[in-house]
Design an enzyme around this catalytic site. Structure first.
Site, PDB file in Angstrom:
ATOM      1  N   SER A  57       0.783  -1.659   0.178  1.00 29.74           N
ATOM      2  CA  SER A  57       0.557  -0.105  -0.343  1.00 29.74           C
ATOM      3  C   SER A  57       1.570   1.053  -0.309  1.00 29.74           C
ATOM      4  CB  SER A  57      -1.215  -0.181   1.543  1.00 29.74           C
ATOM      5  OG  SER A  57      -0.164   0.098   2.625  1.00 29.74           O
ATOM      6  N   THR A  58       1.865   1.542   1.202  1.00 26.60           N
ATOM      7  CA  THR A  58       2.261   2.297   0.838  1.00 26.60           C
ATOM      8  C   THR A  58       3.332   2.385  -0.861  1.00 26.60           C
ATOM      9  OG1 THR A  58       3.244   1.426   2.860  1.00 26.60           O
ATOM     10  CG2 THR A  58       4.317   3.638   2.219  1.00 26.60           C
ATOM     11  N   ALA A  65       7.844  -2.398   4.093  1.00 28.77           N
ATOM     12  CA  ALA A  65       7.533  -3.581   4.973  1.00 28.77           C
ATOM     13  C   ALA A  65       5.992  -3.725   6.012  1.00 28.77           C
ATOM     14  CB  ALA A  65       9.008  -2.763   6.152  1.00 28.77           C
ATOM     15  N   ASP A  66       6.242  -4.531   6.720  1.00 29.01           N
ATOM     16  CA  ASP A  66       5.384  -5.010   7.686  1.00 29.01           C
ATOM     17  C   ASP A  66       6.036  -5.197   9.225  1.00 29.01           C
ATOM     18  OD1 ASP A  66       3.333  -6.135   5.751  1.00 29.01           O
ATOM     19  OD2 ASP A  66       4.622  -7.438   5.853  1.00 29.01           O
ATOM     20  N   GLY A  80       6.450  -9.268   3.278  1.00 32.03           N
ATOM     21  CA  GLY A  80       5.731 -10.272   2.643  1.00 32.03           C
ATOM     22  C   GLY A  80       4.312 -10.812   3.328  1.00 32.03           C
ATOM     23  N   GLY A  81       3.522  -9.477   3.611  1.00 34.19           N
ATOM     24  CA  GLY A  81       2.216  -9.800   4.618  1.00 34.19           C
ATOM     25  C   GLY A  81       1.463  -9.531   3.232  1.00 34.19           C
ATOM     26  N   GLY A  82       1.741  -8.898   1.617  1.00 29.85           N
ATOM     27  CA  GLY A  82       1.255  -9.481   0.614  1.00 29.85           C
ATOM     28  C   GLY A  82       1.387 -10.109  -0.087  1.00 29.85           C
ATOM     29  N   GLU A 116      10.582  -9.755  -4.118  1.00 32.87           N
ATOM     30  CA  GLU A 116      11.187  -8.352  -3.026  1.00 32.87           C
ATOM     31  C   GLU A 116      12.203  -8.816  -2.851  1.00 32.87           C
ATOM     32  OE1 GLU A 116       6.930  -6.678  -1.585  1.00 32.87           O
ATOM     33  OE2 GLU A 116       8.542  -8.709  -0.798  1.00 32.87           O
TER      34      GLU A 116
END
Length: 242
Positions: A31-32, A87-88, A99-101, A107
């Site tokens: 999202s960022t 980053a998460d 890796g949340g996505g 990456e």
């Protein structure tokens, strides 16, 4: 300042301070990064900068194309000047959980091809140590046939892995590379470098969301509207090269 405004502020400053003429840029996911591509598009269109973009996911590719930016890949642009990614969670040493996505493999491949890695995030992702903010565990990409043996091995490492299930389809999340993702929770800090090595030596593990010693600088959009910039402390390897 809202979370979205904080993301936007971090992305804007990172793009303005790091993207230069002729930059070969890795474009991260999440999202960022949406805000980073927005500001990159503005920068390129207002200044005429030549920037070549290499995506880290299907999402990133679409963002690049929709913004009218120059698209490439690692076969044509194998060495990058910079990667900008989210980053998460990010600790004081700029060790990351990503890796949340479910994009951790691409990456990391793109980050490894870059001379510098810049992280952009909002204040919720900033921690003194991993696990303080992010409680969903370390994303670990695995070959589908091996997910049960890998789960058993991760438990031997003191982790609590679960297979990530999809939200809008029956069954597990499938990555852009056709693999499954395990989210490995932990209850205490680890030697992250050692854990990363053990994980990557486990048959069936393709890649992990631990990024150890890869990020150089992090831009955090803060609640008060400021942007905090953090640099990775020098390692023994860094000092030996200086």
């Amino acid at each position: 300042m809202s979370v979205e405004s904080a993301k936007d502020a971090a992305a804007k400053r990172a793009v303005q301070e790091n993207v230069k003429e002729g930059c070969r840029l890795g474009v991260g996911s999440g999202s960022t990064v949406v805000y980073a591509v927005k500001h990159l598009e503005t920068l390129v269109k207002t200044t005429g900068l030549r920037v070549t973009c290499v995506p880290t996911s299907f999402q990133a590719r679409n963002l690049i194309v929709d913004a009218g930016l120059e698209l490439s890949d690692l076969s044509r642009t194998p060495v990058l000047d910079l990667v900008i990614d989210g980053a998460d969670e990010c600790d004081a040493n700029l060790t990351l959980i990503k890796g949340g996505g479910a994009c951790q493999l691409q990456e990391k491949v793109v980050a490894a091809a870059a001379r510098r890695m810049v992280v952009i995030a909002d204040y919720r992702k900033k921690s003194a140590q991993l696990g303080q903010q992010w409680d969903k565990g370390i994303p670990i990409e695995v070959v589908p046939m091996a997910f049960v043996p890998v789960i058993n091995k991760l438990r031997e490492f003191g982790l609590d892995p679960v297979l990530r299930m999809a939200a809008k389809k029956a069954g597990p999340v499938v990555t852009d590379n056709g693999n499954f993702v395990l989210d490995a929770k932990f209850s205490a800090p680890h030697n992250w470098d050692l854990l990363e090595t053990k994980l990557c030596r486990t048959p069936g593990v393709v890649e992990t969301g631990l990024f150890v010693g890869m990020a150089d600088t992090a831009y955090f959009g803060m609640e008060d509207g400021s942007v905090e910039v953090t640099h990775r402390p020098p390692t023994v390897q860094d000092l030996s090269r200086s």
